[in-house]
Design a protein around this motif. Sequence first.
Motif, PDB file in Angstrom:
ATOM      1  N   ILE A  51       0.758  -1.093   0.095  1.00  0.00           N
ATOM      2  CA  ILE A  51       0.007   0.216   0.084  1.00  0.00           C
ATOM      3  C   ILE A  51       1.041   1.244   0.037  1.00  0.00           C
ATOM      4  O   ILE A  51       1.839   1.292   0.823  1.00  0.00           O
ATOM      5  CB  ILE A  51      -0.913   0.038   1.251  1.00  0.00           C
ATOM      6  N   SER A  52       0.569   2.323  -0.844  1.00  0.00           N
ATOM      7  CA  SER A  52       1.398   3.600  -1.047  1.00  0.00           C
ATOM      8  C   SER A  52       0.890   4.280   0.393  1.00  0.00           C
ATOM      9  O   SER A  52      -0.176   4.109   0.647  1.00  0.00           O
ATOM     10  CB  SER A  52       1.065   4.203  -2.032  1.00  0.00           C
ATOM     11  N   VAL A  53       2.107   4.913   0.931  1.00  0.00           N
ATOM     12  CA  VAL A  53       1.629   5.476   2.302  1.00  0.00           C
ATOM     13  C   VAL A  53       2.456   7.047   2.033  1.00  0.00           C
ATOM     14  O   VAL A  53       3.419   7.251   1.699  1.00  0.00           O
ATOM     15  CB  VAL A  53       2.438   4.860   3.472  1.00  0.00           C
ATOM     16  N   ILE A  54       1.480   7.953   2.464  1.00  0.00           N
ATOM     17  CA  ILE A  54       1.950   9.373   2.506  1.00  0.00           C
ATOM     18  C   ILE A  54       1.986   9.491   3.662  1.00  0.00           C
ATOM     19  O   ILE A  54       1.057   9.549   4.598  1.00  0.00           O
ATOM     20  CB  ILE A  54       0.877  10.258   1.755  1.00  0.00           C
ATOM     21  N   GLY A  55       3.069  10.002   4.477  1.00  0.00           N
ATOM     22  CA  GLY A  55       3.012  10.502   5.817  1.00  0.00           C
ATOM     23  C   GLY A  55       2.934  11.849   6.076  1.00  0.00           C
ATOM     24  O   GLY A  55       3.216  12.763   5.085  1.00  0.00           O
ATOM     25  N   ALA A  56       2.437  12.489   7.480  1.00  0.00           N
ATOM     26  CA  ALA A  56       2.273  13.832   7.592  1.00  0.00           C
ATOM     27  C   ALA A  56       2.727  13.942   9.102  1.00  0.00           C
ATOM     28  O   ALA A  56       2.264  13.068   9.994  1.00  0.00           O
ATOM     29  CB  ALA A  56       0.934  14.203   7.295  1.00  0.00           C
ATOM     30  N   ASP A  57       3.747  14.719   9.348  1.00  0.00           N
ATOM     31  CA  ASP A  57       4.012  14.858  10.851  1.00  0.00           C
ATOM     32  C   ASP A  57       4.775  16.229  10.975  1.00  0.00           C
ATOM     33  O   ASP A  57       5.204  16.648   9.967  1.00  0.00           O
ATOM     34  CB  ASP A  57       4.945  13.831  11.257  1.00  0.00           C
ATOM     35  N   VAL A  58       5.102  16.911  12.116  1.00  0.00           N
ATOM     36  CA  VAL A  58       6.000  17.935  12.445  1.00  0.00           C
ATOM     37  C   VAL A  58       7.680  17.574  12.245  1.00  0.00           C
ATOM     38  O   VAL A  58       8.257  18.186  12.195  1.00  0.00           O
ATOM     39  CB  VAL A  58       5.599  18.348  13.669  1.00  0.00           C
ATOM     40  N   LEU A  59       7.680  16.121  12.501  1.00  0.00           N
ATOM     41  CA  LEU A  59       9.007  15.624  12.423  1.00  0.00           C
ATOM     42  C   LEU A  59       9.201  14.770  11.183  1.00  0.00           C
ATOM     43  O   LEU A  59       8.381  13.910  10.843  1.00  0.00           O
ATOM     44  CB  LEU A  59       9.300  14.978  13.636  1.00  0.00           C
ATOM     45  N   GLU A  60      10.314  14.823  10.489  1.00  0.00           N
ATOM     46  CA  GLU A  60      10.633  13.885   9.506  1.00  0.00           C
ATOM     47  C   GLU A  60      10.890  12.713  10.106  1.00  0.00           C
ATOM     48  O   GLU A  60      11.157  12.157  11.271  1.00  0.00           O
ATOM     49  CB  GLU A  60      12.067  14.230   8.778  1.00  0.00           C
ATOM     50  N   LEU A  61      10.578  11.559   9.223  1.00  0.00           N
ATOM     51  CA  LEU A  61      10.813   9.913   9.485  1.00  0.00           C
ATOM     52  C   LEU A  61      12.255   9.937   9.706  1.00  0.00           C
ATOM     53  O   LEU A  61      13.141   9.860   8.886  1.00  0.00           O
ATOM     54  CB  LEU A  61      10.123   9.033   8.481  1.00  0.00           C
ATOM     55  N   PRO A  62      12.632   9.054  10.989  1.00  0.00           N
ATOM     56  CA  PRO A  62      14.166   8.895  11.225  1.00  0.00           C
ATOM     57  C   PRO A  62      14.640   8.136  10.233  1.00  0.00           C
ATOM     58  O   PRO A  62      14.111   7.332   9.566  1.00  0.00           O
ATOM     59  CB  PRO A  62      14.187   8.331  12.503  1.00  0.00           C
ATOM     60  N   SER A  63      15.836   8.254   9.684  1.00  0.00           N
ATOM     61  CA  SER A  63      16.496   7.328   8.789  1.00  0.00           C
ATOM     62  C   SER A  63      16.775   6.075   9.009  1.00  0.00           C
ATOM     63  O   SER A  63      16.808   5.223   8.053  1.00  0.00           O
ATOM     64  CB  SER A  63      17.866   8.231   8.340  1.00  0.00           C
TER      65      SER A  63
END
Length: 313
Positions: A51-63
């Motif tokens: 499933i394609s996932v678009i994230g939304a947050d105040v912080l970037e996803l940790p690498s």
Amino acid sequence: MSLQCSPDQSSRYFSTLEEDDDDDLSRTVLVLGSSGALGSSVASHLLQRGISVIGADVLELPSDFGYELDGFIALQPNGDLKRLTKDLARGIHLALESEKQGGLDAIICANGGWQRDPSPPSQQPSMRNSLDIADADEWQHEIEKCALEYASVAESMMHMNLYPCVAAAFAAQHYLNPGSLMVAIGATAALSPTPGMLGYGLAKAATHHLVRTLGASTGKSLDSKSIRKIGRSVRRQLPALDELSVVGILPTTIDTPMNRKSNPKANFEEWTKPADIAREIRSWIENAHLRPHSGSLLKVHPFDGRAVFELVR
């Protein structure tokens, strides 16, 4: 859908984890709070299912999380509700345009946070009359400081728990494909009074109300005849609501690193695992016929080695 009963047989529980859907449909899901413990678990699980996932947050996803999102919407920390709603709408538009997708198939509000109410002033009002003028001024200064802390905690809880859901509710009315799903995370605690955590309880109870009201506006509501009639009038202006399902998940305590740090002596086996919530959400995304009715609230907690979901509204 399988029905299970609690040990006292007084409540009905259900879970759909036995069901599976191996269809090859292309789906795109927006996960708010995608960098947090629950949101990242949901995003990772959905990505593993193709499933394609678009994230939304105040912080970037940790690498070091070991996976990449298909898109990301950067949100402003502590922005007001107007800015958040506008930024989310614009971010969805740009992400869908980039991915060449017509719309979203689900919005999952995995955002959230907890703060206890601040400590009260050291001197209580009953002592004020016994203070001299200098001490009374000092007492008033402390009161005003506590007032700011009191309001700050309540406002912070709204920013973390409620406002993203309000912004998502607007997006759900304009960016979801027919037959889509919106899930918001509430709290079992907010079904009752919450002494010592007023701000948290306010935000979560308001989230429950949002789920029930938006759900009652959809064509899949099981509310009273009079409420469904009002819902039909809403759908004349917002036809996207006709086939939408809106569901609230109300955990007790989720087993996250932050919660373990805050309560290191707790029995973590009594906490709900993020992966269990993620699997249930995925099941609802892939199997529309297994979703609870629109506007429903479900408590979730571990029982006999698995997560169980109890329909409470």
